[in-house]
Design an enzyme around this catalytic site. Structure first.
Site, short mmCIF file in Angstrom:
data_model
loop_
_atom_site.label_atom_id
_atom_site.label_comp_id
_atom_site.label_asym_id
_atom_site.label_seq_id
_atom_site.Cartn_x
_atom_site.Cartn_y
_atom_site.Cartn_z
N THR A 198 0.84 -1.19 0.00
CA THR A 198 0.00 0.00 0.00
C THR A 198 0.87 1.23 0.00
OG1 THR A 198 -1.69 -1.13 1.25
CG2 THR A 198 -1.58 1.25 1.55
N THR A 249 1.41 -0.31 6.37
CA THR A 249 1.38 -1.19 5.21
C THR A 249 1.55 -2.61 5.74
OG1 THR A 249 2.44 -1.71 3.09
CG2 THR A 249 3.87 -0.88 4.82
N GLY A 252 -3.35 -6.02 6.81
CA GLY A 252 -4.27 -5.05 7.40
C GLY A 252 -5.03 -5.56 8.60
C1 SD4 Z 1 -4.40 -4.26 3.31
N1 SD4 Z 1 -2.62 -2.98 4.32
O1 SD4 Z 1 -5.35 -4.18 2.55
C2 SD4 Z 1 -3.22 -3.36 3.06
C3 SD4 Z 1 -2.30 -4.06 2.14
C4 SD4 Z 1 -0.89 -3.68 2.25
O2 SD4 Z 1 1.31 -4.20 2.11
O3 SD4 Z 1 -0.49 -2.68 2.71
N2 SD4 Z 1 0.02 -4.49 1.94
O4 SD4 Z 1 -4.34 -5.04 4.25
#
Ligand code: SD4
Length: 343
Positions: A198, A249, A252
């Site tokens: 993210t 990130t 989640g």
């Molecule tokens: C999620 N945090 O949808 C996000 C994905 C992400 O590194 O950051 N991945 O869970």
């Protein structure tokens, strides 16, 4: 040879106190990095291009809110990037569903969750914040609102992403992978991102005001309807103009269970450095769920003075920095554990 089990065994042998006491590396120092204001920071090496767009606004005296929106629109539009915006990998049923959130210097917040067919969720999140009395819109309602606001409805599943999804369907094994961005972008191999990552961005403008943005396609091959931390205010993003901001990130679910970004900001309010606050927030996850050491979560934070810090469960998380001294710095995040082999 170090395999997954060896790493697990080794890490179990190291008492948590010892891990916590491990000194931060010379790269960042115990207190993190001092930026010059105005400045912008974002997650992962792909943050460099995003920071440049944000810096173009900040360097002319622009508002942090405009900078973070413009910044994260870069990876949202990048078709080589399969973890944010258009060309993001779909859920297990083949639908690209996007999550995003934004906060300004007044504590206003907007977000969209599981939104389909709109390529720039961060800009829709901003409209939710500015044009409605609400904070979050989800699913079909979010898409409908975006169209009403003049956003173009388009297919977000590109042929390349569709092919990857069809490939995944052959085995249909779901496994979140850590640090995909580092391997696909940081090493200069475009288009290799497989599962998740993210962009979270935090900026301080010349007036000293803070804003933040966070946008993602979430976990690749996720269960239809799954929403991650990124659009949840306090989980994937939190900004308090009196104190600082934080973003996350990684997996989640771990961040949501611990309301991570809010926690980081509250720890900074109590006087902890951004780096120390991020470290404590990661430690909270590991304390409740030691097995989370096999996953990745990374926090990035900045305080009102422009001090920046980050911490992750596993090594491999990195972040990008821009201020008047340099606009393309990428810094490795501190972490409790080695990167899990195979992750
Ligand atoms: C999620 N945090 O949808 C996000 C994905 C992400 O590194 O950051 N991945 O869970």
């Amino acid at each position: 040879m170090t395999d997954r089990r060896t790493v697990l065994k080794t890490s179990l042998l190291v008492p948590a106190a010892a891990l916590l006491a491990r000194p931060a590396s010379a790269a960042t120092g115990a207190k993190g990095i001092q930026m010059q204001i105005p400045c912008v920071v974002s997650t992962w090496p792909f943050g460099v291009a995003a920071n440049k767009a944000a810096w173009a606004i900040l360097s002319k005296g622009g508002r942090a809110l405009d900078a973070v929106e413009a910044g994260v629109r870069i990876p949202e539009a990048d078709l080589r990037n399969h973890t944010v915006g258009r060309a993001g990998y779909p859920d297990r049923d083949g639908h690209v569903t996007l999550d995003a959130s934004i906060m300004d210097e007044h504590g206003n917040a907007g977000s969209v969750a599981a939104m389909e067919y709109i390529a720039h969720p961060i800009s829709v999140a901003r409209r939710v914040m500015e044009k409605t009395p609400h904070v979050m819109l989800a699913g079909e309602g979010a898409t409908q609102f975006a169209v009403e606001q003049g956003f173009k409805k388009e297919e977000l599943l590109t042929p390349e992403s569709k092919k990857a999804w069809q490939e995944w369907l052959k085995t249909a094994k779901y496994k979140p992978e850590a640090n995909i961005e580092t391997r696909s972008y940081g090493l200069g191999v475009p288009g290799g991102a497989k599962n998740h990552d993210t962009i979270g961005m935090l900026a301080i403008d010349a007036k000293g005001n803070l804003s933040g943005a966070c946008t993602t396609s979430g976990m690749a091959w996720k269960v239809r309807g799954r929403v991650g931390d990124s659009p949840i205010i306090g989980a994937g993003l939190y900004v308090d103009n009196d104190v600082g901001g934080a973003t996350s990130t990684g997996v989640g679910e771990e961040v949501m269970r611990s309301v991570g970004s809010f926690l980081v900001v509250e720890l900074m309010r109590q006087g902890r450095s951004p780096q120390d606050a991020c470290k404590e927030a990661v430690q909270r996850i590991l304390k409740k769920k030691p097995e989370a050491k096999m996953e990745q979560v990374g926090y990035l934070a900045i305080n009102k003075k422009g001090e920046v810090g980050a911490w992750a469960i596993q090594k491999g998380f990195s972040y990008s920095l821009a201020d008047k001294t340099a606009q393309d710095r990428v810094v490795p995040g501190e972490a409790f554990f080695e990167q899990t082999p195979g992750n």
